[in-house]
Write an enzyme that holds these catalytic residues in place. Structure first.
Site, PDB file in Angstrom:
ATOM      1  N   CYS A   1       1.003 -30.559  35.209  1.00  0.00           N
ATOM      2  CA  CYS A   1       1.541 -29.204  35.348  1.00  0.00           C
ATOM      3  C   CYS A   1       3.008 -29.358  35.729  1.00  0.00           C
ATOM      4  O   CYS A   1       3.321 -29.883  36.798  1.00  0.00           O
ATOM      5  CB  CYS A   1       0.769 -28.441  36.420  1.00  0.00           C
ATOM      6  SG  CYS A   1       1.440 -26.790  36.713  1.00  0.00           S
TER       7      CYS A   1
ATOM      8  N   CYS B   1       7.448 -12.439  41.243  1.00  0.00           N
ATOM      9  CA  CYS B   1       6.059 -11.987  41.390  1.00  0.00           C
ATOM     10  C   CYS B   1       5.667 -12.095  42.865  1.00  0.00           C
ATOM     11  O   CYS B   1       5.918 -13.121  43.503  1.00  0.00           O
ATOM     12  CB  CYS B   1       5.125 -12.821  40.520  1.00  0.00           C
ATOM     13  SG  CYS B   1       5.628 -12.814  38.795  1.00  0.00           S
TER      14      CYS B   1
ATOM     15  N   CYS C   1      -2.101 -22.923  41.482  1.00  0.00           N
ATOM     16  CA  CYS C   1      -1.252 -21.967  40.766  1.00  0.00           C
ATOM     17  C   CYS C   1      -0.476 -21.116  41.756  1.00  0.00           C
ATOM     18  O   CYS C   1      -1.049 -20.548  42.681  1.00  0.00           O
ATOM     19  CB  CYS C   1      -2.106 -21.005  39.945  1.00  0.00           C
ATOM     20  SG  CYS C   1      -2.914 -21.775  38.583  1.00  0.00           S
TER      21      CYS C   1
ATOM     22  N   GLU D   1       8.590 -29.420  41.866  1.00  0.00           N
ATOM     23  CA  GLU D   1       7.262 -30.002  42.041  1.00  0.00           C
ATOM     24  C   GLU D   1       6.550 -30.155  40.696  1.00  0.00           C
ATOM     25  O   GLU D   1       6.701 -29.328  39.796  1.00  0.00           O
ATOM     26  CB  GLU D   1       6.430 -29.144  43.000  1.00  0.00           C
ATOM     27  CG  GLU D   1       7.033 -29.138  44.385  1.00  0.00           C
ATOM     28  CD  GLU D   1       6.140 -28.551  45.460  1.00  0.00           C
ATOM     29  OE1 GLU D   1       6.098 -29.123  46.553  1.00  0.00           O
ATOM     30  OE2 GLU D   1       5.487 -27.518  45.220  1.00  0.00           O
TER      31      GLU D   1
ATOM     32  N   CYS E   1      12.466 -19.434  40.799  1.00  0.00           N
ATOM     33  CA  CYS E   1      12.182 -18.511  39.700  1.00  0.00           C
ATOM     34  C   CYS E   1      12.803 -17.164  40.016  1.00  0.00           C
ATOM     35  O   CYS E   1      12.794 -16.714  41.161  1.00  0.00           O
ATOM     36  CB  CYS E   1      10.670 -18.349  39.505  1.00  0.00           C
ATOM     37  SG  CYS E   1      10.269 -17.285  38.095  1.00  0.00           S
TER      38      CYS E   1
ATOM     39  N   CYS F   1       3.538 -15.120  44.415  1.00  0.00           N
ATOM     40  CA  CYS F   1       3.853 -16.473  43.974  1.00  0.00           C
ATOM     41  C   CYS F   1       4.895 -17.122  44.888  1.00  0.00           C
ATOM     42  O   CYS F   1       5.962 -16.545  45.126  1.00  0.00           O
ATOM     43  CB  CYS F   1       4.378 -16.414  42.545  1.00  0.00           C
ATOM     44  SG  CYS F   1       5.025 -17.999  41.959  1.00  0.00           S
TER      45      CYS F   1
HETATM   46  N1  SAH Z   1       6.135 -18.384  35.287  1.00  0.00           N
HETATM   47  C1  SAH Z   1       4.977 -18.537  34.498  1.00  0.00           C
HETATM   48  C2  SAH Z   1       4.222 -19.827  34.750  1.00  0.00           C
HETATM   49  C3  SAH Z   1       4.011 -20.302  36.151  1.00  0.00           C
HETATM   50  S1  SAH Z   1       2.825 -19.557  37.159  1.00  0.00           S
HETATM   51  C4  SAH Z   1       4.054 -17.348  34.654  1.00  0.00           C
HETATM   52  O1  SAH Z   1       4.230 -16.592  35.597  1.00  0.00           O
HETATM   53  O2  SAH Z   1       3.167 -17.189  33.804  1.00  0.00           O
HETATM   54  C5  SAH Z   1       1.228 -19.925  36.471  1.00  0.00           C
HETATM   55  C6  SAH Z   1       0.205 -18.840  36.768  1.00  0.00           C
HETATM   56  O3  SAH Z   1      -0.133 -18.773  38.160  1.00  0.00           O
HETATM   57  C7  SAH Z   1       0.698 -17.444  36.390  1.00  0.00           C
HETATM   58  O4  SAH Z   1      -0.300 -16.750  35.696  1.00  0.00           O
HETATM   59  C8  SAH Z   1       0.938 -16.819  37.754  1.00  0.00           C
HETATM   60  O5  SAH Z   1       0.900 -15.418  37.703  1.00  0.00           O
HETATM   61  C9  SAH Z   1      -0.168 -17.413  38.550  1.00  0.00           C
HETATM   62  N2  SAH Z   1       0.029 -17.318  40.005  1.00  0.00           N
HETATM   63  C10 SAH Z   1       1.195 -17.184  40.669  1.00  0.00           C
HETATM   64  N3  SAH Z   1       0.968 -17.146  42.005  1.00  0.00           N
HETATM   65  C11 SAH Z   1      -0.355 -17.252  42.170  1.00  0.00           C
HETATM   66  C12 SAH Z   1      -1.195 -17.301  43.327  1.00  0.00           C
HETATM   67  N4  SAH Z   1      -0.704 -17.230  44.551  1.00  0.00           N
HETATM   68  N5  SAH Z   1      -2.525 -17.449  43.134  1.00  0.00           N
HETATM   69  C13 SAH Z   1      -3.037 -17.553  41.896  1.00  0.00           C
HETATM   70  N6  SAH Z   1      -2.296 -17.526  40.766  1.00  0.00           N
HETATM   71  C14 SAH Z   1      -0.963 -17.383  40.911  1.00  0.00           C
HETATM   72 FE1  SF4 Z   2       8.014 -16.941  38.380  1.00  0.00          FE
HETATM   73 FE2  SF4 Z   2       5.887 -17.302  39.914  1.00  0.00          FE
HETATM   74 FE3  SF4 Z   2       6.169 -15.031  38.558  1.00  0.00          FE
HETATM   75 FE4  SF4 Z   2       5.629 -17.285  37.244  1.00  0.00          FE
HETATM   76  S1  SF4 Z   2       4.297 -16.262  38.737  1.00  0.00           S
HETATM   77  S2  SF4 Z   2       7.173 -15.760  36.727  1.00  0.00           S
HETATM   78  S3  SF4 Z   2       6.737 -18.778  38.508  1.00  0.00           S
HETATM   79  S4  SF4 Z   2       7.504 -15.747  40.204  1.00  0.00           S
END
Ligand code: SAH
Ligand code: SF4
Length: 348
Positions: free
Chosen positions: A108, A119, A341, A95, A115, A122
């Site tokens: 973006c 996390c 995000c 995406e 991934c 996410c």
């Molecule tokens: N993998 C990278 C970049 C992609 S995510 C990283 O983790 O930094 C971009 C941002 O969105 C990151 O700071 C991540 O922690 C945040 N994020 C992930 N899931 C989210 C959610 N459900 N709500 C708000 N922010 C989120």
């Molecule tokens: Fe991967 Fe999502 Fe964690 Fe970013 S926030 S490192 S995309 S699992």
């Protein structure tokens, strides 16, 4: 006939030049071809009439213009956000999001299909890792947004890019940096290094490498917890790269690059949004050239937390200010189409 082995979009301008010379043609033709694709936005040989037919035939046999096709395009009710589900050559999907903030358009883009970092909040982490993207698959996403803009508003060009889509960019370091170099090329899309932000979960070796290289893009680091235990509960990658090591790497980066770091903090009600936590963040980052980007949690199917409200987010911000830390609260965009995000996922 088998498909040409090379994808044009994987090549830097220098790589294209070297291939062109090897094929026995003038580098001037390579430069012209580059400009057709990245400046004049065409891959149609018929429109490149000033390139010699022999050159066109040879290049067409040696390399292909492979860009993912748009499988689905969705527009948010907010009127500012569009999401593209792109189908890769092997059927995988990723995406890409186009966002418009007060006159500024930002793409973006994704660096991986899925991934591996897991996390908990996410959607991309919840789907797991499928594969790394190639430089061409990363470049093509920016190119797609640039061309969508050209169609929507004549002459408008893509200027801002965030590597904050699906995937962990520093886990796919080489492909991401090749893509960044292609996107920054002054004879091509010519994105300013200061208009590109890479966000990492905290891959320490990648941060150290970026610190030592001359590629002056912005760095954002996802923090989410101010102690090792709190952070590791949300971000499993913290077990591999503990908070203390991460902070050392960040300080090294700031000193070496003479630049600040943006720290991202997903605000989850009752979990990491209390006054005590804000003070802990303040103490952790005090003295660093840093800015904190607060992101109220966006909903995902695999995590039950709720976003911190406006008032509590403001209080968090006030406390950070006491420690000399500037911060912003990210505008919520594209939530209705799951383009916010951490909401990007695709059936793979
Ligand atoms: N993998 C990278 C970049 C992609 S995510 C990283 O983790 O930094 C971009 C941002 O969105 C990151 O700071 C991540 O922690 C945040 N994020 C992930 N899931 C989210 C959610 N459900 N709500 C708000 N922010 C989120
Ligand atoms: Fe991967 Fe999502 Fe964690 Fe970013 S926030 S490192 S995309 S699992």
């Amino acid at each position: 006939m088998s498909a040409p082995p090379l994808n044009f979009f994987d090549l830097t301008r220098e790589a294209l030049r070297l291939h062109t010379v090897r094929w026995g043609f003038s580098p001037v033709h390579a430069a012209r071809l580059w400009s057709y694709v990245y400046v004049e936005r065409t891959e149609d040989w018929a429109r490149m009439a000033d390139l010699p037919a022999r050159f066109r035939d040879r290049v067409a046999a040696e390399l292909a213009f492979v860009r993912p096709a748009v499988a689905v395009e969705t527009h948010s009710r907010d009127g500012f956000t569009r999401k593209y589900l792109l189908a890769l050559a092997d059927g995988r999907q990723i995406e890409t999001v186009l966002m418009r903030y007060t006159g500024r358009v930002t793409a973006c883009i994704s660096s991986q299909a899925g991934c591996a970092m897991g996390c908990v909040f996410c959607a991309t982490g919840q789907m797991g890792f499928t594969r790394h993207l190639t430089p061409g698959e990363i470049v093509a996403q920016a190119l797609h947004v640039d061309r969508a803009l050209a169609e929507a508003a004549a002459g408008e060009r893509l200027r801002n890019l965030v590597l904050m889509g699906m995937g962990e960019p520093l886990h796919n370091y080489d492909a991401v940096m090749t893509a960044v170099d292609i996107l920054r090329d002054p004879s091509g899309l010519a994105l300013g290094a200061r208009k590109i932000t890479l966000s990492t979960v905290g891959v320490v070796p990648g941060i150290l490498r970026l610190a030592d290289e001359a590629r002056p893009i912005h760095l954002a680091v996802s923090l989410h917890g101010a102690t090792q235990a709190e952070r590791a509960a949300l971000v499993p990658a913290a077990r591999k790269w503990p908070l203390e090591e991460l902070m050392d790497a960040c300080r090294y980066y700031i000193a070496k690059q003479e630049r600040r770091i943006f720290y991202e903090w997903t605000l989850i009600e009752g979990k990491n949004d209390t006054a005590d936590t804000a003070h802990a963040v303040g103490r952790l980052l005090q003295g660093q050239r840093a800015q904190v980007n607060l992101i109220p949690l966006n909903p995902t199917s695999g995590y039950a937390g709720i976003p911190t409200g406006r008032e509590a987010a403001r209080r968090f911000q006030e406390i950070l200010r006491e420690y000399g830390l500037p911060s912003t609260i990210r505008q919520r965009r594209g939530i209705d189409i799951a383009a916010g995000c951490g909401q990007l996922a695709a059936a793979n």
